[in-house]
Design an enzyme around this catalytic site. Structure first.
Site, mmCIF file in Angstrom:
data_model
loop_
_atom_site.group_PDB
_atom_site.id
_atom_site.type_symbol
_atom_site.label_atom_id
_atom_site.label_comp_id
_atom_site.label_asym_id
_atom_site.label_seq_id
_atom_site.Cartn_x
_atom_site.Cartn_y
_atom_site.Cartn_z
ATOM 1 N N ARG A 149 -4.578 4.858 17.001
ATOM 2 C CA ARG A 149 -3.899 3.705 16.473
ATOM 3 C C ARG A 149 -4.377 2.378 17.295
ATOM 4 N NH1 ARG A 149 0.147 7.772 17.910
ATOM 5 N NH2 ARG A 149 1.478 8.349 16.299
ATOM 6 N N GLY A 209 0.723 -1.191 -0.012
ATOM 7 C CA GLY A 209 -0.015 -0.044 0.090
ATOM 8 C C GLY A 209 0.790 1.353 -0.045
ATOM 9 N N GLN A 210 0.551 2.223 0.684
ATOM 10 C CA GLN A 210 1.124 3.384 0.685
ATOM 11 C C GLN A 210 2.294 3.541 1.187
ATOM 12 O OE1 GLN A 210 -0.676 5.600 -1.212
ATOM 13 N NE2 GLN A 210 -1.502 6.965 0.094
ATOM 14 N N HIS A 214 4.507 3.491 21.036
ATOM 15 C CA HIS A 214 4.342 4.412 19.768
ATOM 16 C C HIS A 214 2.817 4.731 19.743
ATOM 17 C CE1 HIS A 214 4.152 6.045 15.949
ATOM 18 N NE2 HIS A 214 3.329 5.161 15.210
ATOM 19 N N ARG A 228 -5.268 4.487 10.051
ATOM 20 C CA ARG A 228 -6.309 5.161 10.796
ATOM 21 C C ARG A 228 -7.131 5.845 9.695
ATOM 22 N NH1 ARG A 228 -3.759 8.531 15.352
ATOM 23 N NH2 ARG A 228 -1.898 8.133 14.409
HETATM 24 O O1 TXD Z 1 5.216 4.233 12.979
HETATM 25 C C1 TXD Z 1 4.433 3.595 12.556
HETATM 26 N N1 TXD Z 1 4.595 2.282 12.852
HETATM 27 C C2 TXD Z 1 3.200 3.925 11.691
HETATM 28 C C3 TXD Z 1 2.412 2.645 11.201
HETATM 29 C C4 TXD Z 1 3.234 4.940 10.617
HETATM 30 C C5 TXD Z 1 2.318 5.182 9.670
HETATM 31 C C6 TXD Z 1 1.195 3.989 9.459
HETATM 32 N N2 TXD Z 1 1.435 2.915 10.473
HETATM 33 C C7 TXD Z 1 0.372 1.893 10.150
HETATM 34 O O2 TXD Z 1 1.129 1.106 8.766
HETATM 35 C C8 TXD Z 1 -0.936 1.958 9.726
HETATM 36 O O3 TXD Z 1 -1.653 2.367 10.587
HETATM 37 C C9 TXD Z 1 -1.316 0.560 8.861
HETATM 38 O O4 TXD Z 1 -1.805 -0.366 9.904
HETATM 39 C C10 TXD Z 1 0.033 0.075 8.358
HETATM 40 C C11 TXD Z 1 0.039 0.308 6.832
HETATM 41 O O5 TXD Z 1 -0.276 1.585 6.575
HETATM 42 P P1 TXD Z 1 -0.455 1.931 4.808
HETATM 43 O O6 TXD Z 1 -0.746 3.410 4.793
HETATM 44 O O7 TXD Z 1 0.484 1.454 4.117
HETATM 45 O O8 TXD Z 1 -1.765 1.270 4.657
HETATM 46 P P2 TXD Z 1 -2.542 0.857 3.277
HETATM 47 O O9 TXD Z 1 -2.078 1.836 2.170
HETATM 48 O O10 TXD Z 1 -3.960 0.716 3.424
HETATM 49 O O11 TXD Z 1 -1.614 -0.435 2.760
HETATM 50 C C12 TXD Z 1 -1.824 -1.475 3.492
HETATM 51 C C13 TXD Z 1 -1.759 -2.867 2.537
HETATM 52 C C14 TXD Z 1 -3.071 -2.962 1.778
HETATM 53 O O12 TXD Z 1 -2.619 -2.668 0.151
HETATM 54 C C15 TXD Z 1 -3.765 -3.924 1.773
HETATM 55 O O13 TXD Z 1 -4.369 -4.754 0.694
HETATM 56 C C16 TXD Z 1 -2.797 -4.959 2.476
HETATM 57 O O14 TXD Z 1 -1.949 -4.165 3.341
HETATM 58 N N3 TXD Z 1 -3.144 -5.995 3.130
HETATM 59 C C17 TXD Z 1 -2.581 -7.200 3.119
HETATM 60 N N4 TXD Z 1 -1.339 -7.555 2.592
HETATM 61 C C18 TXD Z 1 -0.939 -8.944 2.817
HETATM 62 N N5 TXD Z 1 -1.840 -9.649 3.682
HETATM 63 C C19 TXD Z 1 -2.724 -9.326 4.142
HETATM 64 N N6 TXD Z 1 -3.542 -10.176 5.058
HETATM 65 C C20 TXD Z 1 -3.287 -8.215 4.100
HETATM 66 N N7 TXD Z 1 -4.405 -7.368 4.555
HETATM 67 C C21 TXD Z 1 -4.367 -6.139 3.859
#
Ligand code: TXD
Length: 319
Positions: free
Chosen positions: A88, A11-12, A175, A82
């Protein structure tokens, strides 16, 4: 021999991780996502920029764990981010299920990988990941402290109008809103920030505002974006950890690491300074904390413990 990094979640953050890793030619990259098209499309798009930026790494996308096997590094962002108004911690239920799936996927195919977890709520999710996967505790680590510290340093550089390179500081603990900015070790152009407060260069109230803004750094961006959360700085932080491992840089970095008695904490993950080298988390650095820092760190640990107990109630396998 070219190294292999698998990104679980395209994802992002996952897409930005892939782009940064490619530009730095750190390793070949496998983007994994349950939405296979996103993984394949982003891999191909980044690969097509290689003649422009002159990098040579292999990029591929998949939804099959077989394609990720024998990875040197796995960076996990699989999960939901979120929405405005969410904390979170609100992500716990859904992301716990996802991380269990991911743990089962990687434990057989990449048992020797260095695993960097980014998915929120970070401290509990990385702890659950280690328990579900059974991978060694020093090879499973969470990314948060580098991001929180970077936000804090950036805000201080804006306040004092000096380059970020001239500021030393870091943020420890969970965090979340209980994270602890280590004011006792914060240096502004070599001067202790506590002395700058004494000398009236910055008011304590103003400094407290900057600490609060750091704690809410993620929510501030979620409010602007409306759909999704921060991803450029989180990805940059994840790459710093992967690079320190792959190149055995032994950098001291604030990460969510397994504590086995350090900081008077046992059998819990929380943000502390660690050394990351080719063996993974090679050492937990025990700093001398001021009384304030000790008290706030303890509070932060309590909030992680509380959320992990909530996780245990959701999934008995965590007991
Ligand atoms: O400092 C930190 N640790 C935080 C973490 C900083 C910013 C964002 N933080 C967290 O990272 C956020 O709260 C999310 O829990 C994750 C991922 O954030 P992102 O912005 O990358 O989310 P997206 O764009 O929705 O991407 C998540 C991807 C998406 O493409 C889904 O299809 C995929 O995860 N996804 C999966 N991939 C593999 N396996 C499974 N089961 C699955 N479910 C969803």
């Amino acid at each position: 021999m070219k190294k292999k990094i698998t990104l679980i979640g395209a994802g992002q953050i996952g897409g930005t991780l892939a782009h940064l890793i490619a530009l730095k030619e750190l390793a070949d990259i496998v983007l994994f996502d349950v939405a296979k098209g996103i993984a394949k499309g982003k891999a191909l798009d980044i690969a097509q920029s290689s003649p422009i930026n002159k990098f040579n790494v292999n990029l591929s996308g998949t939804d099959n764990y077989e394609d990720t096997k024998n990875s040197d590094v796995i960076i996990i962002t699989a999960g939901v981010p979120r929405k405005p108004g969410m904390t979170r911690d609100d992500l716990l239920g859904i992301n716990l299920k996802i991380i269990k799936q991911v743990a089962n996927g990687i434990k057989k195919t990449s048992p020797n990988a260095f695993v960097i977890c980014i998915t929120n709520p970070l401290d509990v999710i990385v702890m659950a990941l280690q328990r579900y996967s059974g991978l060694p505790k020093n090879k499973v680590v969470g990314m948060a402290g580098i991001l929180d510290s970077s936000r804090f340093i950036y805000f201080l550089s804006q306040e004092f109008k000096i380059p970020v390179q001239k500021i030393k500081s870091f943020v420890l603990g969970g965090h979340g809103d209980s994270m602890v900015a280590m004011l006792g070790s914060t240096l502004i152009d070599g001067k202790a920030i506590t002395d700058l407060v004494k000398d009236g260069k910055i008011k304590q109230e103003r400094l407290n505002e900057i600490v609060e803004r750091t704690k809410k750094g993620g929510a501030e961006i979620v409010k602007y974006l409306e759909k999704g959360s921060a991803f450029y700085a989180p990805a940059a932080a994840g790459v710093e950890m992967a690079e320190s491992f792959l190149k055995d840089l032994k950098k001291q970095l604030p990460c969510a690491a397994y504590l086995n008695g350090e900081y008077e904490t046992k059998d819990l993950y929380a943000g502390v300074p660690v050394i990351i080298g080719s063996k993974g988390v090679e050492k937990v650095i025990e700093l001398k904390l001021t009384n304030d820092e000790k008290m706030n760190f303890k509070k932060s640990i309590e909030s992680v413990k509380e959320l992990f107990n909530a996780a245990r109630k959701i999934d008995k396998d965590l007991n």
